[in-house]
Design a protein around this motif. Sequence first.
Motif, mmCIF file in Angstrom:
data_model
loop_
_atom_site.group_PDB
_atom_site.id
_atom_site.type_symbol
_atom_site.label_atom_id
_atom_site.label_comp_id
_atom_site.label_asym_id
_atom_site.label_seq_id
_atom_site.Cartn_x
_atom_site.Cartn_y
_atom_site.Cartn_z
ATOM 1 N N THR A 165 -10.458 21.581 11.693
ATOM 2 C CA THR A 165 -9.620 22.388 12.578
ATOM 3 C C THR A 165 -10.286 23.722 12.886
ATOM 4 N N THR B 299 -13.090 23.237 15.295
ATOM 5 C CA THR B 299 -12.603 22.992 16.657
ATOM 6 C C THR B 299 -12.131 24.285 17.316
ATOM 7 N N TYR C 95 -0.387 13.498 20.980
ATOM 8 C CA TYR C 95 -1.644 14.252 20.942
ATOM 9 C C TYR C 95 -2.789 13.274 21.127
ATOM 10 N N TYR C 96 -4.017 13.769 21.118
ATOM 11 C CA TYR C 96 -5.168 12.913 21.394
ATOM 12 C C TYR C 96 -6.079 12.770 20.183
ATOM 13 N N SER C 97 -6.605 11.591 20.006
ATOM 14 C CA SER C 97 -7.557 11.310 18.945
ATOM 15 C C SER C 97 -8.769 12.228 19.043
ATOM 16 N N GLY C 98 -9.144 12.836 17.919
ATOM 17 C CA GLY C 98 -10.326 13.688 17.925
ATOM 18 C C GLY C 98 -11.601 12.905 18.147
ATOM 19 N N TYR D 141 -11.511 14.636 23.629
ATOM 20 C CA TYR D 141 -10.461 15.132 24.522
ATOM 21 C C TYR D 141 -11.029 16.220 25.418
ATOM 22 N N GLU E 243 -7.353 17.822 12.235
ATOM 23 C CA GLU E 243 -7.817 18.588 13.401
ATOM 24 C C GLU E 243 -7.134 18.194 14.705
ATOM 25 N N ASP E 244 -7.095 16.895 15.008
ATOM 26 C CA ASP E 244 -6.541 16.477 16.299
ATOM 27 C C ASP E 244 -5.036 16.702 16.379
ATOM 28 N N CYS F 239 -10.666 5.373 20.627
ATOM 29 C CA CYS F 239 -10.956 5.989 19.327
ATOM 30 C C CYS F 239 -11.742 5.073 18.402
#
Length: 297
Positions: free
Chosen positions: A90, A93, A152-155, A159, A186-187, A215
Amino acid sequence: MKEVDLKTPRSILHVHVAGPDDVSEARRLAKEVRVLVWVMTAPKNLQNKARVVRDTWGKRSNKLLFFSSETDKNFPTIGLNVSEGREHLTAKTMNGFRYVYEHHLDDADWFMKVDDDTYVIVENLRYFLSNEDTREPVWFGHHFKTIVKQGYYSGGGGYVLSKEALKRLYEKGSDPNVCRQDGGAEDAELGRCMETLGVRTSNTSDVMGRSRFHCFDPETFLFGGYPDWYYQYDTNGARKGIGTMSDYSITFHYVSPEKMQALEFYIYHLNPYGIINGRQNLNRAPFKSQKVQPTRR
């Protein structure tokens, strides 16, 4: 057969041609849809994973950056002064996007984060984004429906943030009272942050309902074998088979350096003789906000 570099003011398209292949549309989008991609890597991965990213699909982005825990001027990588380990993804990112905003905001229209084992078909990414407005508070990726209200979106699947989304993340999301700065997944943590900032998720499948961000690697989406958790997370119902993936797919994850080089061959070099594929109109209607306001904390 010779290699031709088709240079634009901010990008180079690398295409092997033996005849008059038409790359005019790809060249146009490379100028009009500027994409900065930053890759999350680690010192131990530079000479295998990161190097292959740099030498294959990465060279097709308008701007390519590698972020690590240490600076390496030879590769090069940008050190974020963050310890290695999943518990600090995190922080990597948040600091990565902060660096991008401070140093490269005007170099691109869209800003993508991927891992060093993610393969990106950059031309398909630009085509998808060509239908979208970077002034909107929006981001895109492989959508998970759990944990965060809007999902949310897969790291690993990568993204992409609009310029407005990046601006909100920098100006408001840097506050630890608004968005978590380290720890957690994180994601999912970025997903919570984006929802708080009024940055919306959007449908990234094509008009036929087929997925574009992935993913896992292509074989997993072809034949199945998903982990148990995926059936509860995936918005598209954890489908499998050729017909579930878009002809204009954008990303795949958990791609080894060897498989990355194989994908490079299959996508950009291998062609069946006598078959010319035309363009398809597979984009949905663009995302339009409804005067979305950031969530108050």
